[in-house]
Design an enzyme around this catalytic site. Structure first.
Site, PDB file in Angstrom:
ATOM      1  N   TYR A  50      13.884 -51.463   5.872  1.00  0.00           N
ATOM      2  CA  TYR A  50      14.011 -50.138   5.261  1.00  0.00           C
ATOM      3  C   TYR A  50      13.048 -50.118   4.081  1.00  0.00           C
ATOM      4  O   TYR A  50      13.207 -50.896   3.134  1.00  0.00           O
ATOM      5  CB  TYR A  50      15.424 -49.904   4.745  1.00  0.00           C
TER       6      TYR A  50
ATOM      7  N   PRO B 127      20.551 -39.896   9.389  1.00  0.00           N
ATOM      8  CA  PRO B 127      20.522 -41.149  10.152  1.00  0.00           C
ATOM      9  C   PRO B 127      20.413 -42.431   9.322  1.00  0.00           C
ATOM     10  O   PRO B 127      20.765 -43.498   9.830  1.00  0.00           O
ATOM     11  CB  PRO B 127      19.292 -40.989  11.053  1.00  0.00           C
TER      12      PRO B 127
ATOM     13  N   LYS C 187      25.105 -44.442  10.783  1.00  0.00           N
ATOM     14  CA  LYS C 187      26.569 -44.315  10.825  1.00  0.00           C
ATOM     15  C   LYS C 187      27.083 -43.359  11.903  1.00  0.00           C
ATOM     16  O   LYS C 187      28.261 -43.409  12.273  1.00  0.00           O
ATOM     17  CB  LYS C 187      27.088 -43.827   9.457  1.00  0.00           C
TER      18      LYS C 187
ATOM     19  N   HIS D   9      21.471 -59.467  14.091  1.00  0.00           N
ATOM     20  CA  HIS D   9      20.750 -59.821  12.862  1.00  0.00           C
ATOM     21  C   HIS D   9      21.733 -60.205  11.757  1.00  0.00           C
ATOM     22  O   HIS D   9      22.824 -59.662  11.676  1.00  0.00           O
ATOM     23  CB  HIS D   9      19.922 -58.631  12.378  1.00  0.00           C
TER      24      HIS D   9
ATOM     25  N   TYR E  90      27.307 -51.173   5.275  1.00  0.00           N
ATOM     26  CA  TYR E  90      26.327 -51.161   6.374  1.00  0.00           C
ATOM     27  C   TYR E  90      26.929 -51.757   7.652  1.00  0.00           C
ATOM     28  O   TYR E  90      26.790 -51.177   8.734  1.00  0.00           O
ATOM     29  CB  TYR E  90      25.060 -51.920   5.957  1.00  0.00           C
TER      30      TYR E  90
HETATM   31  P1  FAD Z   1      26.903 -36.577  21.209  1.00  0.00           P
HETATM   32  O1  FAD Z   1      26.245 -37.874  21.406  1.00  0.00           O
HETATM   33  O2  FAD Z   1      26.100 -35.436  20.727  1.00  0.00           O
HETATM   34  O3  FAD Z   1      27.564 -36.195  22.601  1.00  0.00           O
HETATM   35  C1  FAD Z   1      28.060 -34.917  22.874  1.00  0.00           C
HETATM   36  C2  FAD Z   1      27.939 -34.655  24.359  1.00  0.00           C
HETATM   37  O4  FAD Z   1      28.532 -33.389  24.634  1.00  0.00           O
HETATM   38  C3  FAD Z   1      26.494 -34.561  24.821  1.00  0.00           C
HETATM   39  O5  FAD Z   1      26.289 -35.371  25.944  1.00  0.00           O
HETATM   40  C4  FAD Z   1      26.290 -33.091  25.122  1.00  0.00           C
HETATM   41  O6  FAD Z   1      25.370 -32.869  26.160  1.00  0.00           O
HETATM   42  C5  FAD Z   1      27.693 -32.676  25.499  1.00  0.00           C
HETATM   43  N1  FAD Z   1      27.941 -31.233  25.311  1.00  0.00           N
HETATM   44  C6  FAD Z   1      27.512 -30.434  24.309  1.00  0.00           C
HETATM   45  N2  FAD Z   1      27.953 -29.197  24.473  1.00  0.00           N
HETATM   46  C7  FAD Z   1      28.669 -29.190  25.617  1.00  0.00           C
HETATM   47  C8  FAD Z   1      29.371 -28.184  26.321  1.00  0.00           C
HETATM   48  N3  FAD Z   1      29.399 -26.912  25.907  1.00  0.00           N
HETATM   49  N4  FAD Z   1      30.014 -28.530  27.467  1.00  0.00           N
HETATM   50  C9  FAD Z   1      29.998 -29.815  27.920  1.00  0.00           C
HETATM   51  N5  FAD Z   1      29.339 -30.805  27.280  1.00  0.00           N
HETATM   52  C10 FAD Z   1      28.693 -30.500  26.141  1.00  0.00           C
HETATM   53  N6  FAD Z   1      22.836 -41.806  14.543  1.00  0.00           N
HETATM   54  C11 FAD Z   1      22.589 -42.981  14.047  1.00  0.00           C
HETATM   55  O7  FAD Z   1      23.552 -43.629  13.635  1.00  0.00           O
HETATM   56  N7  FAD Z   1      21.297 -43.476  13.989  1.00  0.00           N
HETATM   57  C12 FAD Z   1      20.246 -42.786  14.516  1.00  0.00           C
HETATM   58  O8  FAD Z   1      19.112 -43.240  14.505  1.00  0.00           O
HETATM   59  C13 FAD Z   1      20.483 -41.554  15.054  1.00  0.00           C
HETATM   60  N8  FAD Z   1      19.481 -40.833  15.592  1.00  0.00           N
HETATM   61  C14 FAD Z   1      19.756 -39.618  16.119  1.00  0.00           C
HETATM   62  C15 FAD Z   1      18.732 -38.866  16.684  1.00  0.00           C
HETATM   63  C16 FAD Z   1      18.997 -37.603  17.207  1.00  0.00           C
HETATM   64  C17 FAD Z   1      17.877 -36.794  17.835  1.00  0.00           C
HETATM   65  C18 FAD Z   1      20.306 -37.076  17.152  1.00  0.00           C
HETATM   66  C19 FAD Z   1      20.606 -35.690  17.684  1.00  0.00           C
HETATM   67  C20 FAD Z   1      21.333 -37.840  16.611  1.00  0.00           C
HETATM   68  C21 FAD Z   1      21.068 -39.118  16.097  1.00  0.00           C
HETATM   69  N9  FAD Z   1      22.083 -39.904  15.567  1.00  0.00           N
HETATM   70  C22 FAD Z   1      21.818 -41.082  15.050  1.00  0.00           C
HETATM   71  C23 FAD Z   1      23.456 -39.494  15.577  1.00  0.00           C
HETATM   72  C24 FAD Z   1      24.210 -40.129  16.742  1.00  0.00           C
HETATM   73  O9  FAD Z   1      23.388 -40.172  17.867  1.00  0.00           O
HETATM   74  C25 FAD Z   1      25.448 -39.285  16.930  1.00  0.00           C
HETATM   75  O10 FAD Z   1      26.242 -39.410  15.775  1.00  0.00           O
HETATM   76  C26 FAD Z   1      26.271 -39.662  18.161  1.00  0.00           C
HETATM   77  O11 FAD Z   1      25.563 -39.343  19.327  1.00  0.00           O
HETATM   78  C27 FAD Z   1      27.610 -38.946  18.147  1.00  0.00           C
HETATM   79  O12 FAD Z   1      28.249 -39.090  19.381  1.00  0.00           O
HETATM   80  P2  FAD Z   1      29.134 -37.922  19.969  1.00  0.00           P
HETATM   81  O13 FAD Z   1      29.673 -38.441  21.246  1.00  0.00           O
HETATM   82  O14 FAD Z   1      30.064 -37.432  18.935  1.00  0.00           O
HETATM   83  O15 FAD Z   1      28.145 -36.706  20.230  1.00  0.00           O
HETATM   84  C1  DHB Z   2      17.891 -47.128  13.814  1.00  0.00           C
HETATM   85  C2  DHB Z   2      18.335 -45.900  13.385  1.00  0.00           C
HETATM   86  C3  DHB Z   2      18.857 -45.789  12.112  1.00  0.00           C
HETATM   87  O1  DHB Z   2      19.314 -44.611  11.679  1.00  0.00           O
HETATM   88  C4  DHB Z   2      18.918 -46.866  11.267  1.00  0.00           C
HETATM   89  O2  DHB Z   2      19.408 -46.710  10.014  1.00  0.00           O
HETATM   90  C5  DHB Z   2      18.477 -48.090  11.712  1.00  0.00           C
HETATM   91  C6  DHB Z   2      17.964 -48.211  12.997  1.00  0.00           C
HETATM   92  C7  DHB Z   2      17.340 -47.231  15.191  1.00  0.00           C
HETATM   93  O3  DHB Z   2      17.257 -46.217  15.877  1.00  0.00           O
HETATM   94  O4  DHB Z   2      16.989 -48.343  15.590  1.00  0.00           O
END
Ligand code: FAD
Ligand code: DHB
Length: 394
Positions: free
Chosen positions: A204, A296, A300, A75, A388
């Protein structure tokens, strides 16, 4: 007890852990990833959707961008909707060509798992009992059990990429981390909808009834969010209530309405801002959600995780190539400078677009004035756009 050795032991197969393993492999550094969930769970968890330009560039440059470039939506910008009007922010024009990429986090994860496994990478799923030992020593280790046998992996370094509820951060001695946080009095109600896109770019929206977001996943699957009470229960939200709320909050003077369809998933997420400092203790390095969480709004979270492991991979590369420890020593400070800017942006966009019970009529007028300002001043629009699409990595 079985014993193994690896350069970098990675806990967590989320975006941070998998990408780190991939970047280390490209630098010739071996790693083992231990994940407590199954591969199906990891690949099936629906989370973020928007990638910064730098994230897309990194995935592309390192050979993980092929499906993304075929299937993602690119986009020019986003729409801001308030007071019944819609204003477009053309981020591509404002940032000299950077775009908004919509590609789901679990698709990034599938691509990373595929590329790691194709290269012979070692990812072990379904390990529920990882424990850390010796993080203050030169030879830290990961302990776990598998197939009824106690196992131990000795590492040069451990990367804690295990998200906000992981084990790594909690393995640090008490008092070593400083915690900075803010909890918001609202959450997001997220839905997946089987329907064509309602809009050519993300919307948004802020309304007296609260925030709403129109996003997308594919030509036939849409993703939408509503501000809600974080303690609410999805059972209180039958489909007709969800649609009437979306119609109300997204209403415009010219009669726009979202395209409705079967809702295939509903979930509520709480919202918080959280940073733990420093992101290193001895030979344990924290990355991504294990160290910091953003609300969220502005998407970021995943992008900050990518930026962390990019720096960590470079720092480890410098160490193995030339015994240069300076980047490892700077890792936490280097990450935190950019993380705090991501925190600021996520907090700002969240407070700009959500309604809080403690808000006064003055606060609402101020929000609307700010929205008018950031959609009419080129300087303000540029500031919004550059945050952004993603600030430079360094
Ligand atoms: P994670 O993705 O959490 O990965 C961590 C991994 O470690 C997981 O697979 C977990 O199972 C594993 N783990 C945990 N504990 C253990 C353990 N003891 N031993 C072994 N493995 C373990 N961000 C956005 O930017 N936009 C969004 O819309 C958005 N929506 C979200 C919705 C939800 C429900 C959640 C929870 C988060 C959302 N986020 C969003 C945030 C984004 O998804 C995270 O910032 C991102 O996943 C971070 O990546 P990560 O690899 O640091 O952690
Ligand atoms: C989505 C999630 C967000 O947090 C955002 O700011 C924009 C889009 C999404 O899940 O598509």
């Amino acid at each position: 007890m079985t014993s193994e050795r690896v350069a970098v032991g990675i806990v967590g197969a989320g975006p941070a852990g998998l990408l780190l393993s991939h970047l280390l492999h490209l630098a010739g550094i071996d790693s083992i990833v231990l994940e407590n969930r199954t591969r199906e769970d990891v690949e099936g968890t629906i989370r973020a959707g928007v990638l910064e330009q730098g994230t897309v560039d990194l995935l592309t440059e390192t050979g993980v961008g092929e499906r993304l470039h075929r299937e993602a939506f690119f986009h020019r910008g986003v729409y801001l909707r308030f007071a019944g009007t819609t204003r477009h922010i053309d981020m591509q024009e404002l940032t000299g060509g950077k775009r908004v990429t919509v590609y789901a986090q679990h698709e990034v994860i599938k691509d990373l798992i595929a590329v790691r496994l194709a290269a012979g990478g070692d990812i072990r799923f379904g390990i529920p009992d990882v424990a850390l030992e010796g993080i203050d020593s030169q030879r830290p280790a990961l302990r776990f059990s598998g197939g009824g046998v106690a196992r131990r992996i000795e590492c040069d370094f451990i990367a804690g990429c295990d998200g906000s509820h992981g084990v790594c951060r909690h393995s640090l001695p008490r008092g070593t981390l400083q915690r900075f946080d803010r909890v918001y009095p609202f959450g997001w109600f997220g839905v997946s909808v089987e329907a064509p896109p309602s809009s050519d770019e993300l919307i948004y929206a802020t309304h007296e009834r609260g925030f709403a977001l129109v996003s997308t996943r594919s030509p036939t699957l849409q993703r939408m969010y509503l501000q809600c009470d974080p303690n609410d229960d999805v059972a209180n939200w039958p489909d007709d209530r969800i649609w009437s709320e979306f119609r109300a909050r997204l209403e415009t003077h010219d009669g726009w309405a979202p395209i409705e369809g079967p809702i295939t998933q509903k979930l509520i997420v709480g919202m918080r801002s959280l940073v733990h400092e420093p992101m290193r203790h001895g030979r344990l390095f924290l990355a991504g959600d294990a160290a910091h969480i953003v609300p969220p709004t502005g998407a970021k979270g995943l992008n900050l995780a990518v930026a962390d492991v990019r720096l960590l991979a470079r720092a480890l590369d410098a160490f193995y190539r030339s015994k240069d420890e300076s980047r490892l020593a700077r890792y936490s400070d280097d990450c935190l400078r950019r993380i705090w800017k991501g925190q600021r942006f996520s907090w700002w966009l969240t407070t700009l677009l959500h309604r809080s019970e403690s808000d006064t009529p003055f606060d609402r007028r101020r929000q609307l004035a700010e929205l008018d300002y950031i959609t009419s001043s080129r300087a303000a629009m540029t500031s919004f756009a550059e945050n952004y699409v993603g600030l430079p990595f360094e």
